[in-house]
Design a protein around this motif. Structure first.
Motif, PDB file in Angstrom:
ATOM      1  N   THR A   1     -36.218   2.795 -32.456  1.00  0.00           N
ATOM      2  CA  THR A   1     -36.779   4.105 -32.776  1.00  0.00           C
ATOM      3  C   THR A   1     -37.107   4.300 -34.251  1.00  0.00           C
ATOM      4  OG1 THR A   1     -34.584   5.077 -33.044  1.00  0.00           O
ATOM      5  CG2 THR A   1     -35.553   5.166 -30.833  1.00  0.00           C
ATOM      6  N   ALA A   2     -36.831   3.313 -35.103  1.00  0.00           N
ATOM      7  CA  ALA A   2     -37.030   3.491 -36.541  1.00  0.00           C
ATOM      8  C   ALA A   2     -38.508   3.645 -36.887  1.00  0.00           C
ATOM      9  CB  ALA A   2     -36.444   2.312 -37.310  1.00  0.00           C
TER      10      ALA A   2
ATOM     11  N   ALA B   1     -41.659   5.442 -29.026  1.00  0.00           N
ATOM     12  CA  ALA B   1     -40.308   5.101 -28.585  1.00  0.00           C
ATOM     13  C   ALA B   1     -39.773   6.139 -27.612  1.00  0.00           C
ATOM     14  CB  ALA B   1     -39.385   4.961 -29.790  1.00  0.00           C
ATOM     15  N   GLU B   2     -39.985   7.415 -27.909  1.00  0.00           N
ATOM     16  CA  GLU B   2     -39.512   8.469 -27.012  1.00  0.00           C
ATOM     17  C   GLU B   2     -40.275   8.465 -25.695  1.00  0.00           C
ATOM     18  OE1 GLU B   2     -36.804  10.336 -27.312  1.00  0.00           O
ATOM     19  OE2 GLU B   2     -36.432   9.145 -29.113  1.00  0.00           O
ATOM     20  N   ARG B   3     -41.550   8.155 -25.747  1.00  0.00           N
ATOM     21  CA  ARG B   3     -42.345   8.036 -24.523  1.00  0.00           C
ATOM     22  C   ARG B   3     -41.809   6.894 -23.656  1.00  0.00           C
ATOM     23  NH1 ARG B   3     -45.149   9.376 -20.157  1.00  0.00           N
ATOM     24  NH2 ARG B   3     -47.176   8.338 -19.887  1.00  0.00           N
ATOM     25  N   VAL B   4     -41.455   5.783 -24.272  1.00  0.00           N
ATOM     26  CA  VAL B   4     -40.902   4.650 -23.528  1.00  0.00           C
ATOM     27  C   VAL B   4     -39.574   5.034 -22.883  1.00  0.00           C
ATOM     28  CG1 VAL B   4     -39.957   2.316 -23.774  1.00  0.00           C
ATOM     29  CG2 VAL B   4     -42.102   2.923 -24.916  1.00  0.00           C
ATOM     30  N   VAL B   5     -38.699   5.704 -23.625  1.00  0.00           N
ATOM     31  CA  VAL B   5     -37.432   6.154 -23.056  1.00  0.00           C
ATOM     32  C   VAL B   5     -37.683   7.048 -21.843  1.00  0.00           C
ATOM     33  CG1 VAL B   5     -35.396   7.590 -23.465  1.00  0.00           C
ATOM     34  CG2 VAL B   5     -36.101   5.921 -25.183  1.00  0.00           C
ATOM     35  N   ALA B   6     -38.627   7.978 -21.968  1.00  0.00           N
ATOM     36  CA  ALA B   6     -38.906   8.902 -20.867  1.00  0.00           C
ATOM     37  C   ALA B   6     -39.408   8.167 -19.630  1.00  0.00           C
ATOM     38  CB  ALA B   6     -39.926   9.948 -21.323  1.00  0.00           C
ATOM     39  N   LEU B   7     -40.281   7.192 -19.809  1.00  0.00           N
ATOM     40  CA  LEU B   7     -40.794   6.436 -18.666  1.00  0.00           C
ATOM     41  C   LEU B   7     -39.684   5.640 -17.985  1.00  0.00           C
ATOM     42  CD1 LEU B   7     -44.164   5.109 -20.132  1.00  0.00           C
ATOM     43  CD2 LEU B   7     -43.915   6.751 -18.268  1.00  0.00           C
ATOM     44  N   ILE B   8     -38.814   5.026 -18.785  1.00  0.00           N
ATOM     45  CA  ILE B   8     -37.722   4.236 -18.211  1.00  0.00           C
ATOM     46  C   ILE B   8     -36.786   5.137 -17.413  1.00  0.00           C
ATOM     47  CG2 ILE B   8     -35.724   2.796 -18.758  1.00  0.00           C
ATOM     48  CD1 ILE B   8     -37.281   1.843 -21.242  1.00  0.00           C
ATOM     49  N   GLU B   9     -36.421   6.260 -17.983  1.00  0.00           N
ATOM     50  CA  GLU B   9     -35.501   7.171 -17.297  1.00  0.00           C
ATOM     51  C   GLU B   9     -36.141   7.772 -16.054  1.00  0.00           C
ATOM     52  OE1 GLU B   9     -32.656   8.586 -21.001  1.00  0.00           O
ATOM     53  OE2 GLU B   9     -34.362   9.859 -20.436  1.00  0.00           O
TER      54      GLU B   9
ATOM     55  N   PRO C   1     -31.719   2.553 -16.690  1.00  0.00           N
ATOM     56  CA  PRO C   1     -30.937   2.998 -17.855  1.00  0.00           C
ATOM     57  C   PRO C   1     -31.682   2.743 -19.158  1.00  0.00           C
ATOM     58  CG  PRO C   1     -30.112   0.897 -17.056  1.00  0.00           C
ATOM     59  CD  PRO C   1     -31.170   1.321 -16.076  1.00  0.00           C
ATOM     60  N   ALA C   2     -31.675   3.724 -20.035  1.00  0.00           N
ATOM     61  CA  ALA C   2     -32.367   3.615 -21.316  1.00  0.00           C
ATOM     62  C   ALA C   2     -31.439   4.042 -22.442  1.00  0.00           C
ATOM     63  CB  ALA C   2     -33.626   4.478 -21.328  1.00  0.00           C
ATOM     64  N   ALA C   3     -31.675   3.488 -23.622  1.00  0.00           N
ATOM     65  CA  ALA C   3     -30.910   3.845 -24.815  1.00  0.00           C
ATOM     66  C   ALA C   3     -31.828   3.711 -26.012  1.00  0.00           C
ATOM     67  CB  ALA C   3     -29.682   2.944 -24.966  1.00  0.00           C
ATOM     68  N   ARG C   4     -31.363   4.244 -27.152  1.00  0.00           N
ATOM     69  CA  ARG C   4     -32.121   4.199 -28.404  1.00  0.00           C
ATOM     70  C   ARG C   4     -31.318   3.444 -29.448  1.00  0.00           C
ATOM     71  NH1 ARG C   4     -32.370   9.055 -25.944  1.00  0.00           N
ATOM     72  NH2 ARG C   4     -34.394  10.115 -25.694  1.00  0.00           N
TER      73      ARG C   4
END
Length: 264
Positions: free
Chosen positions: A63-64, A94-102, A107-110
């Motif tokens: 996410t950096a 990065a946040e879009r990727v987390v949302a798609l995975i969830e 399971p998703a993490a940052r």
């Protein structure tokens, strides 16, 4: 326009910053990577990089805004531990990727600290030497389940219509114990032939990838499969679309058959 996806063999260690015989051994690979940007329908707005060199308990997203460097190799010249690939990150992607995975029930993490590993930066420097395309890295998930990584690819597929180039960086043959003693030639040929058969047509591709360990010479080619799993993500994100081989040689490091593939 929809971007394709790629599974790219990324070569050995920090090869783009080497010279002599080791660098020359990567000449065909380097040319294939340099050719990728001109083969795209349009310049990507960002790259999502799934590298064989990052495993985590969940699918973890970098996410950096300005990722650093991770020199995850050993035994190379001192200057290779100072090289830089200063591509920006993309926290919004990065946040879009987390949302798609969830949303896919995975399971998703940052991770705000993770830097680019050599599976990422050694692949990207021939493609975008100016480091002017934002890059977000995404981990593999521990356990290395092919079905989970195919599902990850399916979850990420919408990014292709959003200008994101999905790259899986690994290697089509990754058994270092066989690479350097001449015993890798035959198994690399056998496994590569299976890859060519399994990947170019979408029909039955997912089923064959889930059962990859039953392929000829599979466990000689990948005693541990972390360098193959980025392929599952790239293929899953282009399910139902044709594949093509965009890099193939039979003399990598003096005798290994190696390939890279494009989907869509």
């Amino acid at each position: 326009m929809k971007q394709p996806t790629y599974f790219l063999s990324h070569g050995g260690g920090p090869w783009p910053w080497m010279d002599g015989d080791f660098r020359q051994a990567h000449a065909q690979l380097e040319a294939s990577l340099q050719a990728v940007p001109s083969a795209l329908p349009e310049a990507p707005r960002a790259i999502l990089m799934i590298s064989a060199h990052w495993e985590a308990p969940a699918f973890t997203v970098q996410t950096a805004a300005r990722p650093g460097m991770l020199y995850d190799y050993s035994g190379f010249p001192p200057h290779t531990y100072e090289v830089q690939y200063p591509a920006p990150g993309d926290p919004a992607l990065a946040e879009r990727v987390v949302a798609l995975i969830e949303a896919a029930g995975l399971p998703a993490a940052r991770d705000a600290q993770r830097g680019f590993d050599h599976g990422a930066f050694c692949t990207l420097v021939p493609m975008y030497p100016q480091a002017n395309v934002p890059v977000v890295q995404l981990s593999l998930k521990q356990g290395l389940d092919p079905a989970e990584h195919l599902a990850l690819g399916r979850a990420l597929a919408p990014l292709r219509d959003e200008g994101v180039l999905i790259l899986g960086s690994g290697f089509s043959f990754h058994n270092l114990g066989l690479m350097f003693n001449g015993r890798g030639q035959a198994p690399s040929v056998a496994f590569d032939a299976w890859l060519q058969s399994a990947l170019l047509s979408p029909e039955g591709r997912a089923e064959r990838l889930r059962a990859w360990a039953q392929a000829p010479a599979a466990r000689q080619a990948h005693a541990r499969e972390e360098h193959l799993l980025p392929l599952m993500v790239a293929a899953g994100a282009a399910e139902g679309e044709a594949g093509s081989c965009n890099y193939h040689e039979t003399e990598y490091l003096g005798g290994i058959t190696a390939s890279s593939f494009r989907f869509g």
